[in-house]
Scaffold this active site. Structure first.
Site, PDB file in Angstrom:
ATOM      1  N   HIS A   1      -1.398  -2.555   8.198  1.00  0.00           N
ATOM      2  CA  HIS A   1      -1.678  -2.702   6.766  1.00  0.00           C
ATOM      3  C   HIS A   1      -0.859  -3.879   6.251  1.00  0.00           C
ATOM      4  CE1 HIS A   1      -1.887  -0.498   2.580  1.00  0.00           C
ATOM      5  NE2 HIS A   1      -2.267  -1.753   2.519  1.00  0.00           N
TER       6      HIS A   1
ATOM      7  N   THR B   1       3.544   5.442   0.457  1.00  0.00           N
ATOM      8  CA  THR B   1       2.460   5.143   1.384  1.00  0.00           C
ATOM      9  C   THR B   1       1.157   5.282   0.601  1.00  0.00           C
ATOM     10  OG1 THR B   1       1.419   5.757   3.493  1.00  0.00           O
ATOM     11  CG2 THR B   1       2.382   7.557   2.209  1.00  0.00           C
ATOM     12  N   THR B   2       0.019   4.949   1.227  1.00  0.00           N
ATOM     13  CA  THR B   2      -1.265   5.022   0.528  1.00  0.00           C
ATOM     14  C   THR B   2      -1.499   6.456   0.055  1.00  0.00           C
ATOM     15  OG1 THR B   2      -1.977   3.422   2.169  1.00  0.00           O
ATOM     16  CG2 THR B   2      -3.670   4.292   0.714  1.00  0.00           C
TER      17      THR B   2
ATOM     18  N   ARG C   1      16.409  -5.047   8.502  1.00  0.00           N
ATOM     19  CA  ARG C   1      17.458  -6.053   8.743  1.00  0.00           C
ATOM     20  C   ARG C   1      16.945  -7.485   8.653  1.00  0.00           C
ATOM     21  NH1 ARG C   1      22.266  -3.993  11.095  1.00  0.00           N
ATOM     22  NH2 ARG C   1      22.566  -2.066   9.971  1.00  0.00           N
TER      23      ARG C   1
ATOM     24  N   HIS D   1       2.666   7.122  11.477  1.00  0.00           N
ATOM     25  CA  HIS D   1       4.038   7.581  11.319  1.00  0.00           C
ATOM     26  C   HIS D   1       4.463   8.550  12.429  1.00  0.00           C
ATOM     27  CE1 HIS D   1       7.443   9.772   9.474  1.00  0.00           C
ATOM     28  NE2 HIS D   1       7.742   8.565   9.059  1.00  0.00           N
TER      29      HIS D   1
ATOM     30  N   ASN E   1      -1.376   2.944  14.379  1.00  0.00           N
ATOM     31  CA  ASN E   1      -0.861   2.143  13.272  1.00  0.00           C
ATOM     32  C   ASN E   1       0.618   1.831  13.539  1.00  0.00           C
ATOM     33  OD1 ASN E   1       0.532   1.564  10.805  1.00  0.00           O
ATOM     34  ND2 ASN E   1      -1.277   2.180   9.679  1.00  0.00           N
TER      35      ASN E   1
ATOM     36  N   GLU F   1      -5.917  -2.912   7.614  1.00  0.00           N
ATOM     37  CA  GLU F   1      -6.015  -2.183   6.343  1.00  0.00           C
ATOM     38  C   GLU F   1      -5.617  -3.146   5.234  1.00  0.00           C
ATOM     39  OE1 GLU F   1      -3.424   1.137   6.498  1.00  0.00           O
ATOM     40  OE2 GLU F   1      -4.528   2.101   8.103  1.00  0.00           O
TER      41      GLU F   1
ATOM     42  N   ARG G   1       5.984  -5.262   2.647  1.00  0.00           N
ATOM     43  CA  ARG G   1       7.180  -4.459   2.937  1.00  0.00           C
ATOM     44  C   ARG G   1       7.377  -4.213   4.439  1.00  0.00           C
ATOM     45  NH1 ARG G   1       5.393   1.399   0.535  1.00  0.00           N
ATOM     46  NH2 ARG G   1       5.135   0.166  -1.352  1.00  0.00           N
ATOM     47  N   HIS G   2       6.305  -4.298   5.222  1.00  0.00           N
ATOM     48  CA  HIS G   2       6.501  -4.148   6.676  1.00  0.00           C
ATOM     49  C   HIS G   2       5.779  -5.256   7.453  1.00  0.00           C
ATOM     50  CE1 HIS G   2       2.907  -1.791   5.893  1.00  0.00           C
ATOM     51  NE2 HIS G   2       3.554  -0.693   5.538  1.00  0.00           N
TER      52      HIS G   2
ATOM     53  N   ARG H   1       0.341  -5.312   3.363  1.00  0.00           N
ATOM     54  CA  ARG H   1       0.473  -4.941   1.945  1.00  0.00           C
ATOM     55  C   ARG H   1       0.816  -6.166   1.112  1.00  0.00           C
ATOM     56  NH1 ARG H   1       1.219   0.874   1.140  1.00  0.00           N
ATOM     57  NH2 ARG H   1       1.619   0.300  -0.994  1.00  0.00           N
TER      58      ARG H   1
ATOM     59  N   GLU I   1     -13.476   6.118   6.434  1.00  0.00           N
ATOM     60  CA  GLU I   1     -12.304   6.820   6.967  1.00  0.00           C
ATOM     61  C   GLU I   1     -11.897   7.875   5.946  1.00  0.00           C
ATOM     62  OE1 GLU I   1      -9.033   4.487   8.530  1.00  0.00           O
ATOM     63  OE2 GLU I   1      -7.608   6.103   8.106  1.00  0.00           O
TER      64      GLU I   1
ATOM     65  N   HIS J   1      -4.278   9.654   8.132  1.00  0.00           N
ATOM     66  CA  HIS J   1      -3.179   9.821   7.180  1.00  0.00           C
ATOM     67  C   HIS J   1      -2.524  11.185   7.352  1.00  0.00           C
ATOM     68  CE1 HIS J   1      -0.571   9.056   3.842  1.00  0.00           C
ATOM     69  NE2 HIS J   1      -1.037   7.831   3.830  1.00  0.00           N
ATOM     70  N   GLY J   2      -1.262  11.135   7.745  1.00  0.00           N
ATOM     71  CA  GLY J   2      -0.482  12.368   7.884  1.00  0.00           C
ATOM     72  C   GLY J   2      -0.825  13.175   9.131  1.00  0.00           C
TER      73      GLY J   2
ATOM     74  N   ASP K   1       2.656  -0.133  11.642  1.00  0.00           N
ATOM     75  CA  ASP K   1       3.389  -0.627  10.465  1.00  0.00           C
ATOM     76  C   ASP K   1       4.880  -0.298  10.526  1.00  0.00           C
ATOM     77  OD1 ASP K   1       0.986  -1.422   9.412  1.00  0.00           O
ATOM     78  OD2 ASP K   1       0.861   0.184   7.917  1.00  0.00           O
ATOM     79  N   HIS K   2       5.191   0.927  10.978  1.00  0.00           N
ATOM     80  CA  HIS K   2       6.590   1.354  10.869  1.00  0.00           C
ATOM     81  C   HIS K   2       7.506   0.748  11.929  1.00  0.00           C
ATOM     82  CE1 HIS K   2       5.694   3.501   7.398  1.00  0.00           C
ATOM     83  NE2 HIS K   2       4.834   4.304   7.988  1.00  0.00           N
TER      84      HIS K   2
HETATM   85  N1  PXP Z   1      -5.260   5.328   7.633  1.00  0.00           N
HETATM   86  C1  PXP Z   1      -4.994   4.639   6.484  1.00  0.00           C
HETATM   87  C2  PXP Z   1      -6.143   4.071   5.724  1.00  0.00           C
HETATM   88  C3  PXP Z   1      -3.664   4.438   6.055  1.00  0.00           C
HETATM   89  O1  PXP Z   1      -3.430   3.758   4.914  1.00  0.00           O
HETATM   90  C4  PXP Z   1      -2.608   4.942   6.843  1.00  0.00           C
HETATM   91  C5  PXP Z   1      -1.189   4.672   6.426  1.00  0.00           C
HETATM   92  O2  PXP Z   1      -0.935   3.316   6.518  1.00  0.00           O
HETATM   93  C6  PXP Z   1      -2.931   5.638   8.020  1.00  0.00           C
HETATM   94  C7  PXP Z   1      -4.260   5.837   8.379  1.00  0.00           C
HETATM   95  C8  PXP Z   1      -1.874   6.191   8.919  1.00  0.00           C
HETATM   96  O3  PXP Z   1      -1.168   7.190   8.255  1.00  0.00           O
HETATM   97  P1  PXP Z   1       0.104   7.852   8.933  1.00  0.00           P
HETATM   98  O4  PXP Z   1       1.128   6.777   9.057  1.00  0.00           O
HETATM   99  O5  PXP Z   1       0.466   8.937   7.988  1.00  0.00           O
HETATM  100  O6  PXP Z   1      -0.345   8.356  10.285  1.00  0.00           O
END
Ligand code: PXP
Length: 251
Positions: free
Chosen positions: A43, A100-101, A18, A213, A7, A70, A49-50, A45, A151, A190-191, A9-10
């Site tokens: 994702h 976050t979600t 910026r 992340h 992922n 996502e 935001r990203h 959103r 998931e 997630h996490g 996104d970040h």
């Molecule tokens: N899976 C889903 C459905 C998510 O919404 C996210 C966060 O965007 C992730 C996985 C990834 O989570 P993390 O950034 O905590 O690894």
């Protein structure tokens, strides 16, 4: 075979800080794919935001591995997805105030909206995954919708420690068995990070982990390719599957 969806996104979060053009999430996706990522996850959103719509469009033209979008059950984003046709759409709940979600999708409370969205995506030829907490009733409702995958939300597992973490892991494993009994693919995310990923990757039948992340955080310091290779090696090692030439390559 267990697959890694990275992922990114970040990477876009840093760019949006910026409102400039760098770092480009598409470049990050290319590096992740070169290092052995099996998929790229973003994702889009509602508050943008990203990741922006043009990022997803450029990713669709660029990445050769699986593109997983996502998204919330929102009409405008569903129309966008149906036009763009990512390989997979993962439906998630979305609240503007959240960092976050925060939880899984409540399929039972939103059956009509989820059903409509799943149907539209499936008709566009997109494989659909639902992001759910490891709750039996939610999984049964997902199976009724004949989606491709569930998931499992690993947030509670990743925040816990000691015996509580073992309990959360058992909940994930039990939910995983139920998902497989329904004939759906098992994904999780997630996490997850370099310390806690192995036990989740070792759940039998786990097919895909989506991780953002922790990989992007490590990539800031060691580079995207090394961060992806290290994560893939941990996952494949824990799953007991034979490793691929890419995850065996020197860092
Ligand atoms: N899976 C889903 C459905 C998510 O919404 C996210 C966060 O965007 C992730 C996985 C990834 O989570 P993390 O950034 O905590 O690894």
């Amino acid at each position: 075979m267990i697959e890694l969806g990275v992922n990114i996104d970040h990477v876009a979060t840093i760019r949006q800080a910026r409102r400039t053009y760098e770092p480009d999430p598409v470049w990050a996706a290319v590096l992740a794919e070169l290092a052995g990522a099996d998929g790229i996850t973003v994702h889009l959103r509602e508050d943008r935001r990203h990741i922006q719509a043009h990022d997803v469009e450029r990713l669709k033209q660029t990445v050769q591995c699986k593109l997983n979008l996502e998204m919330a059950c929102d009409t405008e984003i569903t129309e966008f997805a149906c036009r763009l046709k990512p390989d997979q759409a993962t439906l998630v709940p979305e609240r503007r105030e959240e960092v976050t979600t925060e939880g899984g999708l409540d399929v039972l409370a939103n059956q009509d909206t989820v059903r409509r969205t799943v149907q539209a995506l499936k008709e566009a030829g997109i494989s659909v995954s639902l992001f759910l907490d490891p709750v039996s009733e939610q999984i049964a409702a997902a199976a009724d919708l004949e989606v491709h995958a569930v998931e499992l939300h690993t947030g509670a597992y990743s925040l816990a420690s000691g015996r509580q973490q073992q309990r959360e892991l058992r909940r994930l494993a039990d939910a995983g068995r139920q998902i497989r009994r329904h004939g759906l693919q098992l994904h999780a995310g997630h996490g997850l990070n370099y310390r806690n990923v192995a036990a989740v990757a070792a759940i039998p039948e786990m097919r895909e982990l989506n991780i953002g992340h922790s990989i992007v955080s490590r990539a800031v310091l060691v580079g995207m390719e090394q961060a992806v290779r290290e994560m893939k090696r941990l996952m494949v090692g824990a799953s007991g599957a034979p490793s691929s030439p890419l995850s065996d390559a020197p860092l």
